[in-house]
Design a protein around this motif. Structure first.
Motif, mmCIF file in Angstrom:
data_model
loop_
_atom_site.group_PDB
_atom_site.id
_atom_site.type_symbol
_atom_site.label_atom_id
_atom_site.label_comp_id
_atom_site.label_asym_id
_atom_site.label_seq_id
_atom_site.Cartn_x
_atom_site.Cartn_y
_atom_site.Cartn_z
ATOM 1 N N UNK A 115 0.839 -1.191 0.000
ATOM 2 C CA UNK A 115 0.000 0.000 0.000
ATOM 3 C C UNK A 115 0.875 1.241 0.000
ATOM 4 N N UNK A 116 0.586 2.166 -0.908
ATOM 5 C CA UNK A 116 1.394 3.381 -1.039
ATOM 6 C C UNK A 116 0.485 4.597 -0.911
ATOM 7 N N UNK A 117 0.762 5.444 0.063
ATOM 8 C CA UNK A 117 0.008 6.683 0.253
ATOM 9 C C UNK A 117 0.907 7.868 -0.090
ATOM 10 N N UNK A 118 0.290 9.014 -0.323
ATOM 11 C CA UNK A 118 1.053 10.232 -0.591
ATOM 12 C C UNK A 118 0.920 11.175 0.594
ATOM 13 N N UNK A 119 1.852 12.094 0.697
ATOM 14 C CA UNK A 119 1.930 12.969 1.866
ATOM 15 C C UNK A 119 0.658 13.775 2.073
ATOM 16 N N UNK A 120 0.010 14.168 0.981
ATOM 17 C CA UNK A 120 -1.188 15.000 1.092
ATOM 18 C C UNK A 120 -2.439 14.180 1.381
ATOM 19 N N UNK A 125 -5.445 6.827 5.334
ATOM 20 C CA UNK A 125 -4.785 6.253 4.160
ATOM 21 C C UNK A 125 -3.320 5.970 4.464
ATOM 22 N N UNK A 126 -2.660 6.912 5.125
ATOM 23 C CA UNK A 126 -1.248 6.713 5.457
ATOM 24 C C UNK A 126 -1.067 5.605 6.488
ATOM 25 N N UNK A 127 -2.003 5.496 7.430
ATOM 26 C CA UNK A 127 -1.915 4.441 8.440
ATOM 27 C C UNK A 127 -2.153 3.062 7.828
ATOM 28 N N UNK A 128 -2.950 3.003 6.770
ATOM 29 C CA UNK A 128 -3.272 1.722 6.134
ATOM 30 C C UNK A 128 -2.209 1.286 5.136
ATOM 31 N N UNK A 129 -1.302 2.183 4.786
ATOM 32 C CA UNK A 129 -0.316 1.889 3.746
ATOM 33 C C UNK A 129 0.984 1.366 4.343
ATOM 34 N N UNK A 130 1.792 0.772 3.477
ATOM 35 C CA UNK A 130 3.121 0.302 3.877
ATOM 36 C C UNK A 130 4.181 1.364 3.611
ATOM 37 N N UNK A 131 3.912 2.208 2.616
ATOM 38 C CA UNK A 131 4.865 3.237 2.198
ATOM 39 C C UNK A 131 4.120 4.561 2.069
ATOM 40 N N UNK A 132 4.735 5.629 2.539
ATOM 41 C CA UNK A 132 4.178 6.967 2.335
ATOM 42 C C UNK A 132 5.189 7.800 1.562
ATOM 43 N N UNK A 133 4.786 8.277 0.399
ATOM 44 C CA UNK A 133 5.658 9.131 -0.404
ATOM 45 C C UNK A 133 5.693 10.517 0.235
ATOM 46 N N UNK A 134 6.884 11.011 0.513
ATOM 47 C CA UNK A 134 7.022 12.295 1.197
ATOM 48 C C UNK A 134 6.973 13.470 0.227
ATOM 49 N N UNK A 135 6.320 13.269 -0.888
ATOM 50 C CA UNK A 135 6.131 14.322 -1.875
ATOM 51 C C UNK A 135 4.866 14.009 -2.650
ATOM 52 N N UNK A 136 4.208 15.048 -3.147
ATOM 53 C CA UNK A 136 3.024 14.844 -3.975
ATOM 54 C C UNK A 136 3.389 14.603 -5.437
ATOM 55 N N UNK A 137 4.675 14.622 -5.726
ATOM 56 C CA UNK A 137 5.163 14.384 -7.084
ATOM 57 C C UNK A 137 5.191 12.879 -7.337
ATOM 58 N N UNK A 138 4.276 12.391 -8.167
ATOM 59 C CA UNK A 138 4.168 10.952 -8.401
ATOM 60 C C UNK A 138 5.341 10.384 -9.184
ATOM 61 N N UNK A 139 6.168 11.247 -9.758
ATOM 62 C CA UNK A 139 7.314 10.741 -10.506
ATOM 63 C C UNK A 139 8.315 10.035 -9.595
ATOM 64 N N UNK A 140 8.243 10.289 -8.281
ATOM 65 C CA UNK A 140 9.174 9.604 -7.383
ATOM 66 C C UNK A 140 8.768 8.148 -7.165
ATOM 67 N N UNK A 141 7.623 7.746 -7.721
ATOM 68 C CA UNK A 141 7.256 6.332 -7.663
ATOM 69 C C UNK A 141 8.320 5.472 -8.333
ATOM 70 N N UNK A 142 8.854 5.961 -9.448
ATOM 71 C CA UNK A 142 9.899 5.209 -10.142
ATOM 72 C C UNK A 142 11.119 5.063 -9.244
ATOM 73 N N UNK A 143 11.440 6.136 -8.508
ATOM 74 C CA UNK A 143 12.563 6.082 -7.574
ATOM 75 C C UNK A 143 12.296 5.072 -6.470
ATOM 76 N N UNK A 144 11.051 5.052 -5.968
ATOM 77 C CA UNK A 144 10.692 4.111 -4.906
ATOM 78 C C UNK A 144 10.812 2.667 -5.386
#
Length: 213
Positions: A115-120, A125-144
């Motif tokens: 489960x992947x949530x975003x900072x915003x 949603x963040x509590x239910x996820x395994x990963x929280x992206x610390x940016x609203x920029x979805x391009x960092x998904x590739x980095x993750x």
């Protein structure tokens, strides 16, 4: 009910009635994240299957999907429908990652393998996820994704180092080969080898800090 023209087919239209009489409508829509198209293109380039699950109207969902280059879309889904959709994908043998930010996404985030949530996003949603992206920029998904692959590769390498140490050094230290070959490892050297094994594992893990993501 009078006909109402949509200003934008990427929105959902809610009709308002008072005492059984239609009195108006409210048009609601979310703007696309600027990074959505590039993020989806990057995932598809990595041969990842991308499916859009949304509670929005079919017409709105289809337009958004076309805008970001998506082929698979499932619209008008309730939270339990999103969970069912993920279960269907898992039954097909897929490892499923769910990206969401709303309250309605929380059950699906919990059901997904990742489960992947975003900072915003919402707290649930963040509590239910395994990963929280610390940016609203979805391009960092590739980095993750790249970081996760590098991490798994490093874990396998570390397990290999530890396995080789145990296979070679433990029999020598125990004197198993002494009667046949006269080989034996002194306790001092065995201790040094154990420390060296730990250092090699830690050093190999620290290489992740220098990885180009």
């Amino acid at each position: 009910m009078p006909h109402i023209e949509w200003m934008n087919d990427a929105t959902s239209l809610f009709h308002i009635g008072v005492d059984g009489t239609h009195v108006g409508a409210i048009q609601v829509g979310d703007p696309l994240r600027a990074s959505s198209e590039n993020a989806i293109a990057a995932m598809q380039a990595d041969n990842l299957r991308v499916v859009m699950l949304t509670g929005d109207d079919t017409q709105a969902a289809d337009r958004i999907a076309r805008a970001v280059g998506l082929v698979e879309v499932r619209a008008r889904l309730l939270p339990r429908d999103k969970v069912s959709a993920i279960e269907d994908l898992q039954r097909e043998g897929d490892l499923v990652a769910m990206i969401g930010d709303g309250i309605n996404d929380a059950p699906a985030l919990a059901q997904a393998d990742i489960g992947i949530a975003v900072r915003s996003g919402t707290d649930i949603a963040m509590e239910s996820s395994d990963v929280t992206l610390m940016s609203n920029d979805l391009s960092i998904l590739k980095t993750a994704v790249l970081l996760s692959k590098l991490t798994m590769r490093t874990i396998r390498q570390n397990l290999f180092f530890a396995f080789i140490y145990n296979v070679i050094c433990i029999p020598l230290a125990a004197g198993v080969l002494f009667p046949t070959f006269g080989w034996q490892l002194s306790p001092v050297i065995a201790s040094a080898a154990m420390a060296l094994s730990s250092v090699s594992v830690v050093t190999n893990s620290l290489r992740l800090k220098a990885a180009r993501l």
